[in-house]
Each structure stands twice: as structure tokens, then as C-alpha cells.
Design a protein around this motif. Structure first.
Motif, PDB file in Angstrom:
ATOM      1  N   ALA A 140      -4.146   3.735  -8.614  1.00 50.44           N
ATOM      2  CA  ALA A 140      -4.651   3.686  -9.992  1.00 50.44           C
ATOM      3  C   ALA A 140      -3.533   3.912 -11.000  1.00 50.44           C
ATOM      4  N   ARG A 141      -2.600   4.811 -10.688  1.00 52.38           N
ATOM      5  CA  ARG A 141      -1.508   5.087 -11.629  1.00 52.38           C
ATOM      6  C   ARG A 141      -0.479   3.967 -11.670  1.00 52.38           C
ATOM      7  N   PHE A 142      -0.455   3.155 -10.633  1.00 58.09           N
ATOM      8  CA  PHE A 142       0.450   2.011 -10.623  1.00 58.09           C
ATOM      9  C   PHE A 142      -0.290   0.704 -10.933  1.00 58.09           C
ATOM     10  N   GLY A 143      -1.469   0.828 -11.535  1.00 57.83           N
ATOM     11  CA  GLY A 143      -2.184  -0.351 -12.013  1.00 57.83           C
ATOM     12  C   GLY A 143      -2.962  -1.100 -10.960  1.00 57.83           C
ATOM     13  N   ALA A 200       4.010  12.594 -15.766  1.00 53.77           N
ATOM     14  CA  ALA A 200       2.791  12.376 -16.541  1.00 53.77           C
ATOM     15  C   ALA A 200       2.201  10.997 -16.290  1.00 53.77           C
ATOM     16  N   ARG A 201       3.046  10.007 -16.054  1.00 55.19           N
ATOM     17  CA  ARG A 201       2.563   8.637 -15.886  1.00 55.19           C
ATOM     18  C   ARG A 201       2.239   8.289 -14.435  1.00 55.19           C
ATOM     19  N   PHE A 202       3.048   8.723 -13.479  1.00 53.64           N
ATOM     20  CA  PHE A 202       2.946   8.177 -12.124  1.00 53.64           C
ATOM     21  C   PHE A 202       2.514   9.161 -11.034  1.00 53.64           C
ATOM     22  N   VAL A 203       2.623  10.464 -11.258  1.00 54.19           N
ATOM     23  CA  VAL A 203       2.350  11.414 -10.181  1.00 54.19           C
ATOM     24  C   VAL A 203       0.925  11.951 -10.300  1.00 54.19           C
ATOM     25  N   PRO A 204       0.060  11.647  -9.330  1.00 58.06           N
ATOM     26  CA  PRO A 204      -1.308  12.162  -9.378  1.00 58.06           C
ATOM     27  C   PRO A 204      -1.391  13.570  -8.803  1.00 58.06           C
ATOM     28  N   GLU A 205      -2.510  14.219  -9.023  1.00 54.12           N
ATOM     29  CA  GLU A 205      -2.756  15.494  -8.362  1.00 54.12           C
ATOM     30  C   GLU A 205      -3.094  15.227  -6.899  1.00 54.12           C
ATOM     31  N   THR A 206      -2.494  15.996  -5.993  1.00 56.85           N
ATOM     32  CA  THR A 206      -2.751  15.827  -4.565  1.00 56.85           C
ATOM     33  C   THR A 206      -3.486  17.013  -3.954  1.00 56.85           C
ATOM     34  N   LYS A 207      -3.688  18.054  -4.723  1.00 53.83           N
ATOM     35  CA  LYS A 207      -4.385  19.244  -4.223  1.00 53.83           C
ATOM     36  C   LYS A 207      -5.792  18.891  -3.745  1.00 53.83           C
ATOM     37  N   ASP A 208      -6.143  19.340  -2.547  1.00 55.36           N
ATOM     38  CA  ASP A 208      -7.480  19.157  -1.966  1.00 55.36           C
ATOM     39  C   ASP A 208      -7.864  17.701  -1.763  1.00 55.36           C
ATOM     40  N   ARG A 209      -6.901  16.792  -1.744  1.00 54.84           N
ATOM     41  CA  ARG A 209      -7.209  15.371  -1.561  1.00 54.84           C
ATOM     42  C   ARG A 209      -6.810  14.896  -0.169  1.00 54.84           C
ATOM     43  N   THR A 210      -7.585  13.972   0.364  1.00 52.01           N
ATOM     44  CA  THR A 210      -7.312  13.364   1.657  1.00 52.01           C
ATOM     45  C   THR A 210      -6.266  12.266   1.484  1.00 52.01           C
ATOM     46  N   SER A 243       0.808  -1.216   0.000  1.00 52.34           N
ATOM     47  CA  SER A 243       0.000   0.000   0.000  1.00 52.34           C
ATOM     48  C   SER A 243       0.843   1.269   0.000  1.00 52.34           C
ATOM     49  N   VAL A 244       2.121   1.167   0.379  1.00 55.24           N
ATOM     50  CA  VAL A 244       2.987   2.340   0.487  1.00 55.24           C
ATOM     51  C   VAL A 244       3.962   2.447  -0.679  1.00 55.24           C
ATOM     52  N   ARG A 245       4.226   1.338  -1.356  1.00 58.75           N
ATOM     53  CA  ARG A 245       5.238   1.336  -2.430  1.00 58.75           C
ATOM     54  C   ARG A 245       5.017   2.396  -3.502  1.00 58.75           C
ATOM     55  N   PRO A 246       3.777   2.617  -3.993  1.00 57.83           N
ATOM     56  CA  PRO A 246       3.620   3.674  -5.002  1.00 57.83           C
ATOM     57  C   PRO A 246       4.071   5.042  -4.515  1.00 57.83           C
ATOM     58  N   ALA A 247       3.762   5.367  -3.256  1.00 56.03           N
ATOM     59  CA  ALA A 247       4.201   6.647  -2.705  1.00 56.03           C
ATOM     60  C   ALA A 247       5.723   6.706  -2.638  1.00 56.03           C
ATOM     61  N   LEU A 248       6.350   5.598  -2.259  1.00 56.91           N
ATOM     62  CA  LEU A 248       7.804   5.558  -2.167  1.00 56.91           C
ATOM     63  C   LEU A 248       8.445   5.745  -3.539  1.00 56.91           C
ATOM     64  N   VAL A 249       7.894   5.091  -4.551  1.00 58.86           N
ATOM     65  CA  VAL A 249       8.433   5.226  -5.914  1.00 58.86           C
ATOM     66  C   VAL A 249       8.321   6.670  -6.394  1.00 58.86           C
ATOM     67  N   GLU A 263      -6.599   9.117   1.982  1.00 61.11           N
ATOM     68  CA  GLU A 263      -7.217   7.986   1.300  1.00 61.11           C
ATOM     69  C   GLU A 263      -7.337   8.232  -0.193  1.00 61.11           C
ATOM     70  N   GLU A 264      -7.729   9.450  -0.553  1.00 55.00           N
ATOM     71  CA  GLU A 264      -7.882   9.788  -1.971  1.00 55.00           C
ATOM     72  C   GLU A 264      -6.532   9.814  -2.693  1.00 55.00           C
ATOM     73  N   ILE A 265      -5.506  10.307  -2.033  1.00 56.73           N
ATOM     74  CA  ILE A 265      -4.167  10.289  -2.632  1.00 56.73           C
ATOM     75  C   ILE A 265      -3.702   8.855  -2.823  1.00 56.73           C
ATOM     76  N   GLY A 266      -3.940   7.997  -1.804  1.00 51.42           N
ATOM     77  CA  GLY A 266      -3.564   6.588  -1.923  1.00 51.42           C
ATOM     78  C   GLY A 266      -4.281   5.899  -3.065  1.00 51.42           C
ATOM     79  N   THR A 267      -5.568   6.191  -3.220  1.00 47.38           N
ATOM     80  CA  THR A 267      -6.337   5.600  -4.316  1.00 47.38           C
ATOM     81  C   THR A 267      -5.809   6.062  -5.675  1.00 47.38           C
TER      82      THR A 267
END
Length: 491
Positions: free
Chosen positions: A468-471, A448-458, A267-273, A460-464
Motif C-alpha cells: 500500500a505504501r508503494f502504491g 513517514a512515506r514508506f515504512v509501515p508499522e510492523t508491530k503485531d503484524r503477520t 512482491s519483495v521489492r518494497p521490503a528490499l527498498v 502477509e499483513e506486513i506485505g500488504t
């Protein structure tokens, strides 16, 4: 303190942080961000001081280089240790300790009788710089309401650039007397202010208190920024969500027990990458080679570089102004947009800088390319990296995640600064800048491929979004949203 504002998809107390509460948050953030100022000051002041240290101590070229680079080595170690320090002592005490280490390092450097003692002082300063660079974004993140989180987090980079500019101005002010000891010694003033300021005026981070079950202290923090009845209601809601009584709180202990292995959890690996990738891109894109070697580069354009400190002040001013622009835009345009624009501009301008050297364009065009490169970096990638470090990790892994990403950033910084001149000697200066352009373009593709928008997100929403970007269609079990997440976890 994310629970201060109503978030999409949340249940629980409808609490909104009013203007008076936000003003307190800004004041607290300003105090904490003095750690960023010290980061900038102690990395920048050596550029002018070294001219006079070399004269007084008769340093060789290798010794001069070591005075600069040893701080980076110390910073790697400090950043690596910062996560456990912040989780063990709490964010507030950790930052206060780091301020004290700044004072010690400054005292050793300013009173050094010779090269060896000065080297020790720079190592100690490096430990403080690295630890502060990892802890300050976490602390800022965890005191920030969602709607102003980006602005609060960007205060770190704003203070870093301010510290760099002030160090250049101090160098310029004392360049006539050559008093390098005073140049170093003045760094003790903000260091003392940092330690005393956080201990006397800034509360502990709410998520850290909640995860430790320190409900009385958590209630006291909430009462400082909202009416007591609202604070009581929020604490009651948090206790219910945590599923523990007033003395409970094993979550924090369990998080520490897992250590850095928690960062490899599915659950943490995408954030670490994302954090490690952005740490590398920020440095391998070439910014610090331009900052560190600006006088040398300017001299190569054919312009006079005799007053190298003056050129440094000018570059520092551009860096600061564009960081202010970014801090104004980051909660409006979003992190992802600023990153995409910044990396596109960096790739273009550093490529043009390389071509200008290879083609022998006139010196004014080369200098313009360099200044535009610094401007687009400071307007995006520079501050946004530090914002993302404070946002992408789940609350329980945030301090260790920030520590790991910051360590990678310092390692990359050291690698690039050591490799730049040898690479120039092998393939040429223009060609080296083209290598940086390619790296900036690859960084653009990564975002463009891996970094989502984090503005105004909780959280849980950032994790989701990361999943999604890591499949991954759904977040893992560790992303289940806890009360600590809702109260700030920094988002």
C-alpha cells in the motif's frame, strides 16, 4: 514461532504460548544474541587496544586506520555470504560456524607478531562480525512469538551496545599495563559460548524446518515450548497448509535456487527498498562518526580528551541505557513511532551540535548536544533497524534479504567513516554535522512515506502494508501466506 499466539485473520489451531514457553524463548534468544555481543566487542575493543598496538608495532597513521577499517571490509563480505550460509546449513549451524570464526580471528589477532598478521586477524574477525550481524536478526525473528517479537529482536542491538561497553571497560582495565593482546583475547570467551550454546541448547528455527519438510524435527521443537497434543495438532495443520506429506518440502530448495534474484521480485521489492533505505539512513545519519571520533570531537569542544577511554565508557553507557529503554517500548509504542521520534531528535541534536561549533558556543552545550544525539539514536533508530531487517522480508527471502541489507549497512558504515575527516577538512566540522542533520531529516521523510508499522503484524499483513505504501493495492502472488509464515517466519 508465530503460530504460538492467535493472530488476526488466521484459521487453524487455537494455540497460545504459555509463560513457561516464553521463558524458554527468552533463554534461546539470549544465547543467540551473544553473536550481537561479539559484534559490539570486536568493533569496540580496537579503540583502546590501538593505542598500545601503535606503540609496540610503530604503526604509521595509515596503518592505524587500516587496523580499524579492515574489519568493516571483512564485515561487508561476511554479511554478503551469510544469507546463503543460513539457508544452506540452517540458522543454528550457521551461527555456530560464525562463533568458530570469531575464535579463529581472535586467536590470530591476539598472537600477532606484527602488523600484517594483526591485519589478517582483523579481516577474519570482520567476516564473523558481518555474518553474525546478518544471521542473528533472522534467527531471533524466527523463534519469536508475535507479541514479544520486537523485544526479542531488540536483544541483538542490546547485546551489541553491551559488547561495545564491555570492550571499553576491558580497554580501561588493561590500559595501565598496555596489554592489548589480552584485550583482543578475551573476545574468545563469548565466541566459544556462542558456538556451544546454540549447538547444545537452542533448536533450529521452525520456519526453516517447515520449509524443508523436516516434520519430525519441527514437532520436537514445538514440544519444547507447548504440550505435545498442541504440537501434534499444529504440525498436522502445517502439513495440510503446506500441501505436502512428511517427506515433502521443495519450497526451501526452490527459494535457494532463485537466489538473490528473488529479492527483485515484485512482491519483495518494497521490503528490499525499505531495508536498504534504513541501512543507509542508520549510517549516513552520522552515528558512527560520533562513536569513532568522540575523543577528537570532545577535544574540539575545549574539554580535556586526555582520558579518551573514559569518555568512551561514558558514551557506551548512555548507548546501552537508551537501548534498554527502546527494548521496553518497541512492542508497546511500535517500530514506526520510535523511528519517527528518533530521527526527529537526531536531526535536531546533530544540527545544534553543528551550529555550536560554527557559533563558538561553550563546550558544555556542545557536549550535551552530542550526548543527546547518541541517546535519541539508541532509543530508536539503532535497535529498530535490526528489528525491521528481521521482519519486513517474506520468510522464503528473509535470510538473503537480511544479508543484503546488512551488507549495505556495512558499506555505508565504511563510506561514512572514511569520508568524515576529509569532509571536515574541506567544509568544516560544524558544517559536516549540518549535512548529517539534513540526512536525518530526509530519513524522517522516508520513514513517514514508506515504512509501515510492523508491530503485531503477520508476514502477509506486513506485505500488504508495504504494498500500500508503494502504491500497490494488493500483495503479489508470492505473498500468499504459507504454513511456514504462520509458524514464525519470524513474525
Amino acid at each position: 514461532m508465530q503460530g504460538f499466539s492467535r493472530e488476526p485473520g488466521t484459521q487453524g489451531p487455537l494455540v497460545r504460548l504459555e509463560a513457561g514457553g516464553k521463558r524458554k524463548i527468552y533463554r534461546w534468544a539470549g544465547t543467540i544474541a551473544v553473536g550481537g555481543f561479539l559484534f559490539g566487542y570486536d568493533t569496540g575493543v580496537v579503540s583502546g587496544a590501538l593505542l598500545f598496538v601503535t606503540r609496540d608495532f610503530r604503526l604509521s597513521a595509515a596503518q592505524q586506520g587500516s587496523i580499524v577499517s579492515v574489519l568493516l571490509l571483512g564485515a561487508m563480505t561476511g554479511a554478503l555470504l551469510a544469507g546463503r550460509l543460513a539457508d544452506g546449513l540452517g540458522r543454528r549451524k550457521a551461527v555456530a560456524v560464525e562463533g568458530a570464526v570469531f575464535v579463529v580471528g581472535t586467536a590470530i589477532a591476539a598472537t600477532a607478531p606484527g602488523y600484517a598478521h594483526l591485519l589478517v586477524g582483523r579481516v577474519v574477525l570482520g567476516l564473523a562480525v558481518g555474518a553474525a550481524s546478518a544471521t542473528v536478526p533472522v534467527y531471533l525473528s524466527e523463534i519469536s512469538p508475535t507479541d514479544i517479537r520486537g523485544r526479542v529482536l531488540s536483544a541483538n542491538q542490546l547485546m551489541i551496545t553491551t559488547g561495545i561497553l564491555v570492550s571499553y571497560l576491558v580497554d580501561l582495565a588493561f590500559s595501565r599495563t598496555g596489554d592489548w593482546r589480552v584485550m583482543f583475547a578475551l573476545g574468545a570467551v563469548p565466541a566459544v559460548l556462542l558456538s556451544l550454546g546454540v549447538l547444545l541448547t537452542v533448536p533450529e528455527s521452525l520456519p526453516w524446518l517447515v520449509r524443508g519438510g523436516q516434520w519430525h524435527r519441527a514437532r520436537a521443537v514445538l514440544c519444547r515450548v507447548m504440550p505435545r497434543e498442541e504440537a501434534e495438532r499444529m504440525v498436522a495443520d502445517l502439513k495440510e497448509r503446506q500441501g505436502q506429506g512428511p517427506d515433502g518440502g521443495g519450497a526451501q530448495g526452490r527459494s535457494r535456487a532463485r537466489g538473490r534474484r528473488a529479492l527483485l521480485d515484485r512482491s519483495v521489492r518494497p521490503a528490499l527498498v525499505v531495508a536498504l533505505g534504513m541501512a543507509a539512513v542508520q549510517q549516513f545519519g552520522g552515528i558512527n562518526t560520533i562513536i569513532y571520533y568522540a575523543p577528537t570531537i570532545i577535544e574540539q569542544t575545549g574539554l580535556s580528551a586526555s582520558n579518551s577511554i573514559f569518555y568512551s565508557v561514558f558514551i557506551g553507557a548512555i548507548n546501552l541505557v537508551m537501548t534498554i529503554v527502546a527494548s521496553r517500548l518497541i512492542d508497546r509504542a511500535g517500530r514506526r513511532t520510535l523511528l519517527l521520534v528518533s530521527l526527529s531528535g537526531m536531526a535536531l541534536t546533530v544540527a545544534l551540535l553543528g551550529i555550536s561549533f560554527m557559533a563558538g558556543w561553550n563546550s558544555e552545550l556542545s557536549l550535551l548536544c552530542m550526548l543527546l544525539y547518541i541517546a535519541v539514536y539508541a532509543g530508536g533508530l539503532g535497535p529498530v533497524f535490526w528489528v525491521l531487517v528481521g521482519e519486513v522480508f517474506p520468510p522464503a527471502s528473509r535470510a538473503l534479504g537480511s544479508s543484503t541489507a546488512t551488507t549495505a549497512n556495512w558499506i555505508s558504515n565504511f563510506a561514512v567513516s572514511q569520508a568524515f575527516l576529509p569532509l571536515v577538512a574541506v567544509i568544516g566540522q560544524g558544517e559536516t554535522f549540518l549535512v548529517f542533520a539534513v540526512i536525518c531529516f530526509l530519513g524522517l521523510l522516508f520513514v513517514a512515506r514508506f515504512v509501515p508499522e510492523t508491530k503485531d503484524r503477520t508476514p502477509e499483513e506486513i506485505g500488504t502494508a508495504l504494498g500500500a505504501r508503494f502504491g500497490r493495492s494488493r500483495p503479489g502472488p508470492d505473498r500468499a501466506r504459507t504454513g511456514a509464515d504462520r509458524t514464525g517466519g519470524g513474525h
